[in-house]
Design a protein around this motif. Structure first.
Motif, PDB file in Angstrom:
ATOM      1  N   UNK A 119      -4.040  -7.582   1.285  1.00 49.62           N
ATOM      2  CA  UNK A 119      -4.904  -8.734   1.569  1.00 49.62           C
ATOM      3  C   UNK A 119      -4.877  -9.725   0.407  1.00 49.62           C
ATOM      4  N   UNK A 120      -4.845  -9.190  -0.816  1.00 45.02           N
ATOM      5  CA  UNK A 120      -4.597  -9.975  -2.036  1.00 45.02           C
ATOM      6  C   UNK A 120      -5.539 -11.173  -2.178  1.00 45.02           C
ATOM      7  N   UNK A 121      -6.845 -10.883  -2.232  1.00 47.62           N
ATOM      8  CA  UNK A 121      -7.861 -11.923  -2.435  1.00 47.62           C
ATOM      9  C   UNK A 121      -7.804 -13.033  -1.394  1.00 47.62           C
ATOM     10  N   UNK A 122      -7.454 -12.685  -0.173  1.00 50.96           N
ATOM     11  CA  UNK A 122      -7.468 -13.658   0.918  1.00 50.96           C
ATOM     12  C   UNK A 122      -6.112 -14.226   1.278  1.00 50.96           C
ATOM     13  N   UNK A 123      -5.069 -13.875   0.537  1.00 50.19           N
ATOM     14  CA  UNK A 123      -3.753 -14.459   0.795  1.00 50.19           C
ATOM     15  C   UNK A 123      -3.238 -14.153   2.207  1.00 50.19           C
ATOM     16  N   UNK A 124      -3.539 -12.958   2.728  1.00 45.29           N
ATOM     17  CA  UNK A 124      -3.085 -12.616   4.072  1.00 45.29           C
ATOM     18  C   UNK A 124      -4.201 -12.701   5.118  1.00 45.29           C
ATOM     19  N   UNK A 125      -5.295 -13.384   4.780  1.00 39.49           N
ATOM     20  CA  UNK A 125      -6.317 -13.658   5.786  1.00 39.49           C
ATOM     21  C   UNK A 125      -5.714 -14.523   6.883  1.00 39.49           C
ATOM     22  N   UNK A 126      -5.923 -14.125   8.122  1.00 37.44           N
ATOM     23  CA  UNK A 126      -5.367 -14.874   9.239  1.00 37.44           C
ATOM     24  C   UNK A 126      -3.900 -14.626   9.499  1.00 37.44           C
ATOM     25  N   UNK A 127      -3.304 -13.660   8.787  1.00 34.96           N
ATOM     26  CA  UNK A 127      -1.905 -13.322   9.050  1.00 34.96           C
ATOM     27  C   UNK A 127      -1.774 -12.706  10.430  1.00 34.96           C
ATOM     28  N   UNK A 128      -0.663 -12.967  11.076  1.00 32.26           N
ATOM     29  CA  UNK A 128      -0.377 -12.393  12.388  1.00 32.26           C
ATOM     30  C   UNK A 128       0.663 -11.309  12.178  1.00 32.26           C
ATOM     31  N   UNK A 129       0.339 -10.080  12.588  1.00 31.59           N
ATOM     32  CA  UNK A 129       1.185  -8.928  12.309  1.00 31.59           C
ATOM     33  C   UNK A 129       1.739  -8.324  13.584  1.00 31.59           C
ATOM     34  N   UNK A 130       2.961  -7.834  13.492  1.00 36.17           N
ATOM     35  CA  UNK A 130       3.533  -6.983  14.533  1.00 36.17           C
ATOM     36  C   UNK A 130       3.399  -5.550  14.042  1.00 36.17           C
ATOM     37  N   UNK A 131       2.548  -4.768  14.703  1.00 38.50           N
ATOM     38  CA  UNK A 131       2.196  -3.414  14.262  1.00 38.50           C
ATOM     39  C   UNK A 131       2.819  -2.399  15.218  1.00 38.50           C
ATOM     40  N   UNK A 132       3.496  -1.412  14.642  1.00 40.48           N
ATOM     41  CA  UNK A 132       4.209  -0.433  15.450  1.00 40.48           C
ATOM     42  C   UNK A 132       3.763   0.991  15.123  1.00 40.48           C
ATOM     43  N   UNK A 133       3.488   1.755  16.169  1.00 41.13           N
ATOM     44  CA  UNK A 133       3.191   3.178  16.047  1.00 41.13           C
ATOM     45  C   UNK A 133       4.059   3.960  17.006  1.00 41.13           C
ATOM     46  N   UNK A 134       3.762   5.220  17.176  1.00 42.33           N
ATOM     47  CA  UNK A 134       4.635   6.082  17.992  1.00 42.33           C
ATOM     48  C   UNK A 134       4.644   5.730  19.469  1.00 42.33           C
ATOM     49  N   UNK A 135       3.613   5.048  19.951  1.00 44.51           N
ATOM     50  CA  UNK A 135       3.550   4.723  21.379  1.00 44.51           C
ATOM     51  C   UNK A 135       3.970   3.294  21.706  1.00 44.51           C
TER      52      UNK A 135
END
Length: 281
Positions: A119-135
């Motif tokens: 998150x780094x003091x807000x640097x990644x606030x509002x970041x859009x992530x592609x999150x992957x798990x086993x399913x």
């Protein structure tokens, strides 16, 4: 003044021109921000504006990059597409009262809390992530903090977790990367002012940015860009900006820079103010 998107470096200098330099648009023998203003008023081409901007801000023209402009290499956090790994858990917060202060968060998005290191003091606030798990894989918006998490860890919204892993496992391996925010594809960045904002103190938040924001600056009275201090709760705050309208220079985590002009000040903390520019892909 017409709003123009310009990709530039951020190492601001005053470049003194010789008698024949073509970048001295207003003929005062100095290449400075007033030449850029004059060039815009004259309707110079986008290529001329990029050349002048890069010369002004970096002291030289560094040529084109893949996206057509110069890059502020000092601001690059990581290459695009970098894969992070960690553990995923789930919780029920983040749409209201998240640490990134992005209220109201649209329920069109799955939301996620991020560990302090990333998150780094807000640097990644509002970041859009592609999150992957086993399913499977889902896209998620960073709206909150996971204070106890290790680097790479994410805390997914409770209804999103079953889409990437069996809920009974509770804690699972995940991988994630930053991807372009989908709503930024056909809409500009926008701004939200903090409660209590006046011409004497201002808190401003950048929203709808294609990629996470690492730096926000405003143009001062003398044409220089002044960095605005960022707070961990995702607002940039200053006591010196005045009553506006503002010219903002915004830098993302990949060193891409846009300049957004004629942004009004607002004392209404519920109002979202549209800008005129967006970051390239």
């Amino acid at each position: 003044m017409t709003a123009v998107s310009v990709l530039t470096c951020s190492c601001t200098v005053t470049a003194y021109a010789d008698e024949n330099i073509s970048l001295d648009v207003n003929g005062d023998q100095i290449v400075d921000v007033f030449d850029l203003v004059k060039a815009r008023q004259e309707g110079r081409s986008a290529e001329e504006l990029r050349t002048l901007s890069t010369f002004l801000l970096c002291g030289k023209y560094s040529g084109k990059t893949d996206n057509g402009g110069a890059i502020d290499e000092s601001c690059i956090l990581e290459p695009k597409g970098t894969i992070h790994t960690g553990e995923g858990t789930f919780y029920g917060g983040g749409y209201v009262g998240g640490c990134a202060m992005l209220d109201p968060v649209s329920t069109d998005y799955w939301i996620v809390a991020m560990n302090l290191a990333d998150y780094n003091d807000g640097q990644l606030a509002g970041a859009y992530l592609e999150v992957t798990g086993e399913l499977g894989t889902i896209n998620m918006l960073v709206t909150d903090l996971l204070p106890e998490g290790k680097k790479g860890d994410l805390d997914l919204y409770v209804d999103a977790f079953p889409l990437i892993a069996p809920v009974e496992k509770g804690r699972v391996p995940v991988s994630w990367k930053i991807v372009p925010l989908d709503t930024a594809e056909d809409a500009p960045v926008c701004y939200k002012y903090k409660e209590g904002t006046t011409e004497f103190w201002c808190g401003v938040q950048v929203r709808n940015h294609r990629y996470p924001i690492t730096k926000l600056e405003y143009m001062g009275e003398n044409g220089e860009f002044i960095e605005i201090k960022r707070r961990p709760y995702n607002y940039f705050e200053s006591m010196d900006m005045g009553k506006g309208p503002f010219t903002f220079r915004i830098t993302d985590i990949y060193g891409q820079v846009v300049i957004d002009e004629n942004i009004p000040l607002s004392t209404d903390d519920t109002k979202i103010i549209p800008g005129h520019v967006q970051f390239p892909e």
